[in-house]
Design a protein around this motif. Structure first.
Motif, PDB file in Angstrom:
ATOM      1  N   VAL A  37       0.871  -1.173   0.000  1.00 45.30           N
ATOM      2  CA  VAL A  37       0.000   0.000   0.000  1.00 45.30           C
ATOM      3  C   VAL A  37       0.908   1.223   0.000  1.00 45.30           C
ATOM      4  CG1 VAL A  37      -1.758   1.279   1.299  1.00 45.30           C
ATOM      5  CG2 VAL A  37      -1.791  -1.228   1.293  1.00 45.30           C
ATOM      6  N   TRP A  47      -4.022   1.171  -2.299  1.00 47.37           N
ATOM      7  CA  TRP A  47      -3.561  -0.208  -2.431  1.00 47.37           C
ATOM      8  C   TRP A  47      -2.811  -0.369  -3.757  1.00 47.37           C
ATOM      9  CZ3 TRP A  47      -4.949  -3.786  -6.193  1.00 47.37           C
ATOM     10  CH2 TRP A  47      -4.457  -5.094  -5.977  1.00 47.37           C
ATOM     11  N   ILE A  50      -1.026  -7.241  -4.471  1.00 45.95           N
ATOM     12  CA  ILE A  50      -1.171  -8.359  -3.554  1.00 45.95           C
ATOM     13  C   ILE A  50      -0.541  -9.603  -4.170  1.00 45.95           C
ATOM     14  CG2 ILE A  50      -3.445  -8.970  -4.467  1.00 45.95           C
ATOM     15  CD1 ILE A  50      -4.243  -9.930  -1.692  1.00 45.95           C
ATOM     16  N   ASP A  99      -1.837  -9.707   4.836  1.00 44.98           N
ATOM     17  CA  ASP A  99      -3.138  -9.764   4.167  1.00 44.98           C
ATOM     18  C   ASP A  99      -3.681 -11.180   4.248  1.00 44.98           C
ATOM     19  OD1 ASP A  99      -5.234  -9.818   2.298  1.00 44.98           O
ATOM     20  OD2 ASP A  99      -4.261  -8.391   0.978  1.00 44.98           O
ATOM     21  N   TRP A 101      -6.052 -12.378   2.585  1.00 43.56           N
ATOM     22  CA  TRP A 101      -6.706 -12.612   1.289  1.00 43.56           C
ATOM     23  C   TRP A 101      -8.193 -12.337   1.378  1.00 43.56           C
ATOM     24  CZ3 TRP A 101      -4.041 -13.069  -3.104  1.00 43.56           C
ATOM     25  CH2 TRP A 101      -4.769 -13.306  -4.282  1.00 43.56           C
ATOM     26  N   THR A 102      -8.870 -12.932   2.350  1.00 45.89           N
ATOM     27  CA  THR A 102     -10.288 -12.637   2.555  1.00 45.89           C
ATOM     28  C   THR A 102     -10.494 -11.892   3.869  1.00 45.89           C
ATOM     29  OG1 THR A 102     -10.613 -14.801   3.568  1.00 45.89           O
ATOM     30  CG2 THR A 102     -11.062 -14.607   1.220  1.00 45.89           C
ATOM     31  N   GLY A 103      -9.455 -11.207   4.311  1.00 47.82           N
ATOM     32  CA  GLY A 103      -9.544 -10.474   5.558  1.00 47.82           C
ATOM     33  C   GLY A 103      -8.826  -9.146   5.479  1.00 47.82           C
ATOM     34  N   PRO A 104      -8.852  -8.375   6.567  1.00 50.38           N
ATOM     35  CA  PRO A 104      -8.237  -7.045   6.569  1.00 50.38           C
ATOM     36  C   PRO A 104      -6.724  -7.134   6.738  1.00 50.38           C
ATOM     37  CG  PRO A 104      -9.044  -7.552   8.751  1.00 50.38           C
ATOM     38  CD  PRO A 104      -9.430  -8.718   7.874  1.00 50.38           C
ATOM     39  N   PHE A 105      -6.078  -5.952   6.725  1.00 53.23           N
ATOM     40  CA  PHE A 105      -4.636  -5.870   6.949  1.00 53.23           C
ATOM     41  C   PHE A 105      -4.423  -5.677   8.448  1.00 53.23           C
ATOM     42  CE2 PHE A 105      -4.803  -5.983   2.678  1.00 53.23           C
ATOM     43  CZ  PHE A 105      -4.554  -4.855   1.909  1.00 53.23           C
ATOM     44  N   ASP A 106      -4.091  -6.746   9.154  1.00 55.78           N
ATOM     45  CA  ASP A 106      -4.018  -6.622  10.607  1.00 55.78           C
ATOM     46  C   ASP A 106      -2.651  -6.172  11.116  1.00 55.78           C
ATOM     47  OD1 ASP A 106      -3.957 -10.202  11.441  1.00 55.78           O
ATOM     48  OD2 ASP A 106      -2.896  -9.038   9.913  1.00 55.78           O
ATOM     49  N   TRP A 108       0.944  -3.860   9.751  1.00 57.35           N
ATOM     50  CA  TRP A 108       1.587  -3.041   8.733  1.00 57.35           C
ATOM     51  C   TRP A 108       3.040  -2.811   9.138  1.00 57.35           C
ATOM     52  CZ3 TRP A 108      -1.395   0.205   5.047  1.00 57.35           C
ATOM     53  CH2 TRP A 108      -2.781  -0.046   5.103  1.00 57.35           C
TER      54      TRP A 108
ATOM     55  N   TYR B  36      -9.535   1.746   9.555  1.00 61.20           N
ATOM     56  CA  TYR B  36      -8.179   1.954  10.041  1.00 61.20           C
ATOM     57  C   TYR B  36      -8.040   3.370  10.597  1.00 61.20           C
ATOM     58  CZ  TYR B  36      -7.197  -2.109   7.117  1.00 61.20           C
ATOM     59  OH  TYR B  36      -7.216  -3.358   6.537  1.00 61.20           O
ATOM     60  N   LEU B  46      -5.347  -1.179  12.364  1.00 64.27           N
ATOM     61  CA  LEU B  46      -6.676  -1.752  12.190  1.00 64.27           C
ATOM     62  C   LEU B  46      -7.537  -1.533  13.429  1.00 64.27           C
ATOM     63  CD1 LEU B  46      -8.657  -3.568  10.546  1.00 64.27           C
ATOM     64  CD2 LEU B  46      -7.552  -5.537  11.648  1.00 64.27           C
ATOM     65  N   GLN B  89     -12.040   0.458   4.180  1.00 67.02           N
ATOM     66  CA  GLN B  89     -11.426  -0.367   3.131  1.00 67.02           C
ATOM     67  C   GLN B  89     -12.320  -1.546   2.805  1.00 67.02           C
ATOM     68  OE1 GLN B  89      -8.524  -3.188   4.198  1.00 67.02           O
ATOM     69  NE2 GLN B  89      -7.389  -3.107   2.279  1.00 67.02           N
ATOM     70  N   TYR B  91     -12.379  -5.209   1.539  1.00 66.76           N
ATOM     71  CA  TYR B  91     -11.513  -6.361   1.308  1.00 66.76           C
ATOM     72  C   TYR B  91     -12.326  -7.539   0.760  1.00 66.76           C
ATOM     73  CZ  TYR B  91     -12.899  -7.709   6.131  1.00 66.76           C
ATOM     74  OH  TYR B  91     -13.587  -8.010   7.268  1.00 66.76           O
ATOM     75  N   ARG B  96      -8.281  -3.773  -3.458  1.00 69.82           N
ATOM     76  CA  ARG B  96      -8.687  -3.539  -2.082  1.00 69.82           C
ATOM     77  C   ARG B  96      -8.788  -2.027  -1.833  1.00 69.82           C
ATOM     78  NH1 ARG B  96      -8.845  -8.370  -1.107  1.00 69.82           N
ATOM     79  NH2 ARG B  96      -7.464  -9.914  -0.271  1.00 69.82           N
ATOM     80  N   PHE B  98      -9.594   1.783  -0.754  1.00 67.35           N
ATOM     81  CA  PHE B  98      -9.772   2.566   0.465  1.00 67.35           C
ATOM     82  C   PHE B  98     -10.693   3.750   0.183  1.00 67.35           C
ATOM     83  CE2 PHE B  98      -6.621   0.780   3.335  1.00 67.35           C
ATOM     84  CZ  PHE B  98      -5.709   0.171   2.482  1.00 67.35           C
TER      85      PHE B  98
END
Lengths: 118, 107
Positions: A37, A47, A50, A99, A101-106, A108, B36, B46, B89, B91, B96, B98
């Protein structure tokens, strides 16, 4: 503890190339996708790209398609972003993110700055 | 591509106020929406995922709601440490995307 550490940013001339790296630790790197990102000065989050856990699937934002290449080395727990044909519009802080893939960016990284200028 | 439209772009509120930020998706994204918080000079953090699930360690004054195309982030009792920019965002799919961000300041 999850850590993502970017490196490789710097000053590059228009038309030049740069390779960013993101070293990961604290989680099973080979099981998760990774994203890049970026954030231009004073602007919002954009973004960029990926890559799947095995590296066999990649996607890019239209703004970088054909110029940037994402890759990963699961033996080194590292994801890369090869950037070519850089323009001033690519000037930004570049973050890598964990990432699902099916979830958020937890998680960074702290970001690495890229400046494209002559 | 799914577009995320966030509003307002900035707001100023007093300590203790209830603050609401909205985010609209151009297509149904179910509940695949994250919020976020980004403080100046720092990486984003997050706050909420799955539209309404609070991330571990996030203060309970933050809450999220919504589904499909319309989502809301609420801060119930604004604190000085909440001064930051906030981003939604999608996802649900690639890219993805924002939202444009909302800058929250203290009046």
């Amino acid at each position: 503890e999850v850590q993502l550490v970017e490196s490789g940013g710097g000053l590059v001339q228009p038309g030049g190339s740069l390779r960013l790296s993101c070293a990961a630790s604290g989680f099973t790197f080979s099981s998760l996708a990774m994203s890049w990102v970026r954030q231009a000065p004073g602007k919002g989050l954009e973004w960029v790209s990926i890559i799947s856990s095995r590296g066999d699937t990649t996607y890019y934002a239209d703004s970088v398609k054909g110029r940037f290449t994402i890759s990963r080395d699961n033996s080194k727990n590292t994801v890369y972003l090869q950037m070519t044909s850089l323009t001033a519009e690519d000037t930004a802080v570049y973050y890598c993110a964990k990432d699902h893939w099916t979830g958020p960016f937890d998680y960074w990284g702290q970001g690495t700055p890229v400046t494209v200028s002559s | 591509d799914i577009q995320m439209t966030q509003s307002p772009s900035s707001l100023s509120a007093s300590v203790g106020d209830r603050v609401t930020i909205t985010c609209r998706a151009s297509q149904d994204i179910s509940n695949h929406l994250a919020w976020y918080q980004q403080k100046p000079g720092k990486a984003p953090n997050l706050l909420i995922h799955a539209a309404s699930t609070l991330q571990s360690g996030v203060p309970s004054r933050f809450s999220g709601s919504g589904s499909e195309t319309d989502f809301t982030l609420t801060i119930s009792g604004l604190q000085p440490e909440d001064v930051a920019s906030y981003y939604c965002q999608n996802y649900n799919s690639v890219p993805r995307t924002f939202g444009q961000g909302t800058k929250v300041e203290i009046k």
